[in-house]
Write a protein that holds these residues in place. Structure first.
Motif, PDB file in Angstrom:
ATOM      1  N   GLU A  18       0.840  -1.294  -0.083  1.00  0.00           N
ATOM      2  CA  GLU A  18       0.134   0.082  -0.048  1.00  0.00           C
ATOM      3  C   GLU A  18       0.646   1.228   0.067  1.00  0.00           C
ATOM      4  OE1 GLU A  18      -4.031  -1.735   2.386  1.00  0.00           O
ATOM      5  OE2 GLU A  18      -2.042  -1.355   3.424  1.00  0.00           O
ATOM      6  N   ALA A  19       2.120   1.102   0.746  1.00  0.00           N
ATOM      7  CA  ALA A  19       2.719   2.360   0.754  1.00  0.00           C
ATOM      8  C   ALA A  19       3.396   2.726  -0.466  1.00  0.00           C
ATOM      9  CB  ALA A  19       3.947   2.095   1.799  1.00  0.00           C
ATOM     10  N   GLU A  20       3.680   1.338  -1.530  1.00  0.00           N
ATOM     11  CA  GLU A  20       4.300   1.511  -2.617  1.00  0.00           C
ATOM     12  C   GLU A  20       3.307   2.316  -3.665  1.00  0.00           C
ATOM     13  OE1 GLU A  20       5.518  -2.232  -3.370  1.00  0.00           O
ATOM     14  OE2 GLU A  20       7.659  -1.827  -2.605  1.00  0.00           O
ATOM     15  N   GLN A  21       2.058   1.819  -3.646  1.00  0.00           N
ATOM     16  CA  GLN A  21       0.895   2.469  -4.316  1.00  0.00           C
ATOM     17  C   GLN A  21       0.921   4.031  -3.925  1.00  0.00           C
ATOM     18  OE1 GLN A  21      -2.968   0.343  -3.943  1.00  0.00           O
ATOM     19  NE2 GLN A  21      -1.570  -1.634  -3.709  1.00  0.00           N
ATOM     20  N   MET A  22       0.688   4.397  -2.656  1.00  0.00           N
ATOM     21  CA  MET A  22       0.593   5.931  -2.323  1.00  0.00           C
ATOM     22  C   MET A  22       1.604   6.601  -2.670  1.00  0.00           C
ATOM     23  SD  MET A  22      -0.911   5.056   1.608  1.00  0.00           S
ATOM     24  CE  MET A  22      -0.494   6.989   2.085  1.00  0.00           C
ATOM     25  N   ALA A  23       3.084   5.966  -2.711  1.00  0.00           N
ATOM     26  CA  ALA A  23       4.465   6.754  -2.994  1.00  0.00           C
ATOM     27  C   ALA A  23       4.399   7.029  -4.412  1.00  0.00           C
ATOM     28  CB  ALA A  23       5.519   6.112  -2.710  1.00  0.00           C
ATOM     29  N   GLY A  25       1.488   6.894  -6.522  1.00  0.00           N
ATOM     30  CA  GLY A  25       0.095   7.401  -7.026  1.00  0.00           C
ATOM     31  C   GLY A  25      -0.583   6.612  -7.865  1.00  0.00           C
ATOM     32  N   GLU A  26      -0.302   5.411  -7.875  1.00  0.00           N
ATOM     33  CA  GLU A  26      -0.875   4.311  -8.588  1.00  0.00           C
ATOM     34  C   GLU A  26      -1.688   3.122  -7.878  1.00  0.00           C
ATOM     35  OE1 GLU A  26       2.228   2.773 -11.293  1.00  0.00           O
ATOM     36  OE2 GLU A  26       2.773   4.695 -11.755  1.00  0.00           O
ATOM     37  N   PRO A  27      -2.836   3.648  -7.517  1.00  0.00           N
ATOM     38  CA  PRO A  27      -3.681   2.524  -6.921  1.00  0.00           C
ATOM     39  C   PRO A  27      -4.166   1.287  -7.675  1.00  0.00           C
ATOM     40  CG  PRO A  27      -5.149   4.209  -7.805  1.00  0.00           C
ATOM     41  CD  PRO A  27      -3.719   4.542  -8.066  1.00  0.00           C
ATOM     42  N   THR A  28      -4.309   0.304  -7.025  1.00  0.00           N
ATOM     43  CA  THR A  28      -4.789  -1.054  -7.458  1.00  0.00           C
ATOM     44  C   THR A  28      -6.332  -0.863  -7.595  1.00  0.00           C
ATOM     45  OG1 THR A  28      -5.398  -2.207  -5.394  1.00  0.00           O
ATOM     46  CG2 THR A  28      -3.279  -2.474  -6.654  1.00  0.00           C
ATOM     47  N   ALA A  29      -7.046  -1.638  -8.423  1.00  0.00           N
ATOM     48  CA  ALA A  29      -8.451  -1.550  -8.708  1.00  0.00           C
ATOM     49  C   ALA A  29      -9.293  -1.570  -7.333  1.00  0.00           C
ATOM     50  CB  ALA A  29      -8.849  -2.890  -9.651  1.00  0.00           C
ATOM     51  N   ASP A  30      -8.697  -2.173  -6.524  1.00  0.00           N
ATOM     52  CA  ASP A  30      -9.576  -2.297  -5.181  1.00  0.00           C
ATOM     53  C   ASP A  30      -9.141  -1.361  -3.991  1.00  0.00           C
ATOM     54  OD1 ASP A  30      -7.157  -3.694  -4.793  1.00  0.00           O
ATOM     55  OD2 ASP A  30      -7.864  -5.084  -3.372  1.00  0.00           O
ATOM     56  N   SER A  31      -8.199  -0.311  -4.460  1.00  0.00           N
ATOM     57  CA  SER A  31      -7.540   0.583  -3.364  1.00  0.00           C
ATOM     58  C   SER A  31      -8.763   1.603  -2.686  1.00  0.00           C
ATOM     59  CB  SER A  31      -6.510   1.673  -3.884  1.00  0.00           C
ATOM     60  OG  SER A  31      -5.509   0.591  -4.485  1.00  0.00           O
ATOM     61  N   ARG A  32      -9.736   2.086  -3.688  1.00  0.00           N
ATOM     62  CA  ARG A  32     -10.824   2.811  -3.266  1.00  0.00           C
ATOM     63  C   ARG A  32     -10.251   4.112  -2.473  1.00  0.00           C
ATOM     64  NH1 ARG A  32     -16.046  -0.185  -2.923  1.00  0.00           N
ATOM     65  NH2 ARG A  32     -16.369   1.683  -1.872  1.00  0.00           N
ATOM     66  N   TRP A  33      -9.467   4.980  -3.391  1.00  0.00           N
ATOM     67  CA  TRP A  33      -9.156   6.244  -2.865  1.00  0.00           C
ATOM     68  C   TRP A  33     -10.296   7.312  -3.098  1.00  0.00           C
ATOM     69  CZ3 TRP A  33      -3.579   6.403  -4.853  1.00  0.00           C
ATOM     70  CH2 TRP A  33      -2.764   5.490  -4.499  1.00  0.00           C
ATOM     71  N   GLU A  34     -10.528   8.368  -1.981  1.00  0.00           N
ATOM     72  CA  GLU A  34     -11.301   9.483  -1.992  1.00  0.00           C
ATOM     73  C   GLU A  34     -10.536  10.353  -3.043  1.00  0.00           C
ATOM     74  OE1 GLU A  34     -14.932  11.643  -1.282  1.00  0.00           O
ATOM     75  OE2 GLU A  34     -14.337   9.712  -1.044  1.00  0.00           O
ATOM     76  N   LEU A  35     -11.300  11.266  -3.602  1.00  0.00           N
ATOM     77  CA  LEU A  35     -10.492  12.376  -4.693  1.00  0.00           C
ATOM     78  C   LEU A  35      -9.563  13.133  -3.530  1.00  0.00           C
ATOM     79  CD1 LEU A  35     -10.080  13.652  -7.408  1.00  0.00           C
ATOM     80  CD2 LEU A  35     -12.179  15.261  -6.611  1.00  0.00           C
ATOM     81  N   GLY A  36      -8.217  13.450  -3.969  1.00  0.00           N
ATOM     82  CA  GLY A  36      -7.285  14.018  -3.199  1.00  0.00           C
ATOM     83  C   GLY A  36      -6.489  13.180  -2.204  1.00  0.00           C
ATOM     84  N   PHE A  37      -6.757  12.215  -2.500  1.00  0.00           N
ATOM     85  CA  PHE A  37      -5.973  10.870  -1.589  1.00  0.00           C
ATOM     86  C   PHE A  37      -4.983  10.067  -2.441  1.00  0.00           C
ATOM     87  CE2 PHE A  37      -4.702   6.917   0.467  1.00  0.00           C
ATOM     88  CZ  PHE A  37      -4.213   7.391   1.755  1.00  0.00           C
ATOM     89  N   PRO A  38      -3.799  10.123  -2.293  1.00  0.00           N
ATOM     90  CA  PRO A  38      -2.973  10.486  -1.217  1.00  0.00           C
ATOM     91  C   PRO A  38      -2.557  11.753  -1.426  1.00  0.00           C
ATOM     92  CG  PRO A  38      -1.499   8.977  -2.625  1.00  0.00           C
ATOM     93  CD  PRO A  38      -2.824   9.117  -3.119  1.00  0.00           C
ATOM     94  N   ALA A  39      -2.828  12.701  -0.353  1.00  0.00           N
ATOM     95  CA  ALA A  39      -2.120  14.085  -0.593  1.00  0.00           C
ATOM     96  C   ALA A  39      -0.460  14.039  -0.186  1.00  0.00           C
ATOM     97  CB  ALA A  39      -2.806  14.701   0.751  1.00  0.00           C
ATOM     98  N   GLU A  40      -0.114  15.056  -0.853  1.00  0.00           N
ATOM     99  CA  GLU A  40       1.435  15.229  -0.637  1.00  0.00           C
ATOM    100  C   GLU A  40       2.117  14.640   0.706  1.00  0.00           C
ATOM    101  OE1 GLU A  40       4.683  18.739  -0.768  1.00  0.00           O
ATOM    102  OE2 GLU A  40       3.019  19.004  -1.827  1.00  0.00           O
ATOM    103  N   ALA A  41       1.214  15.007   1.820  1.00  0.00           N
ATOM    104  CA  ALA A  41       1.825  14.494   3.171  1.00  0.00           C
ATOM    105  C   ALA A  41       1.545  13.034   3.200  1.00  0.00           C
ATOM    106  CB  ALA A  41       1.181  15.327   4.344  1.00  0.00           C
TER     107      ALA A  41
END
Length: 164
Positions: A18-23, A25-41
């Motif tokens: 999950e950290a690799e996806q966040m770093a 910015g490439e989620p998998t199909a089941d990541s379910r990120w709200e618009l704006g996630f992940p933020a820069e922080a």
């Protein structure tokens, strides 16, 4: 490490994948990120987590968590510890939410769960800070039970301590 559940939220300990996806910015199909996630922080937290895992191992339970709404399981922010407790048992926290999730009490709810975890895991105190102009974050810490603990020219400090 198991998820931390609150009335409306799931605090999910971040895995290396999950950290690799966040770093990236490439989620998998089941990541379910709200618009704006992940933020820069959140990206910065993920990168530090990956570095820590590579050098000293997974810091859980004193690591980062993704905040998800229980209603739709969408990632709306992050909360976590900057590092494991120091030699005195002190830890520092951080948190953030996407814009659409702010003002609903989610940050205070997540922080209360994290404070409870820190106490259960033997931390002596939890510290946090917020810029003087960031009164919303100051309210979050106060609502979660943290007390003002001083200030400098840039930030106000908050803390909560427990008897050993």
């Amino acid at each position: 490490m198991a998820d931390l559940m609150t009335e409306r939220l799931v605090l999910h300990p971040i895995s290396v994948d999950e950290a690799e996806q966040m770093a990236t910015g490439e989620p998998t199909a089941d990541s379910r990120w709200e618009l704006g996630f992940p933020a820069e922080a959140d990206v910065s937290v993920a990168e530090r987590f990956l570095e820590r895992c590579a050098t000293t191992g997974n810091p859980q339970p004193f690591g980062p968590y993704v905040i998800r709404r229980r209603s739709d399981h969408r990632a709306i922010g992050g909360v976590g510890f900057h590092r494991p407790p120091d030699e005195h048992g002190n830890v520092t926290i951080g948190y953030g939410l996407v814009a659409s999730a702010r003002g609903k009490g989610y940050a205070s709810e997540a922080l209360r769960a994290l404070l409870s975890l820190a106490r259960a895991e033997g931390a002596a105190s939890v510290k946090g800070d917020a810029d003087h102009a960031n009164t919303a974050s100051q309210h979050v810490m106060a609502a979660a039970g943290m007390l003002p603990a001083g200030e400098d020219e840039r930030v106000r400090y908050f803390a909560v301590s427990w008897n050993p």
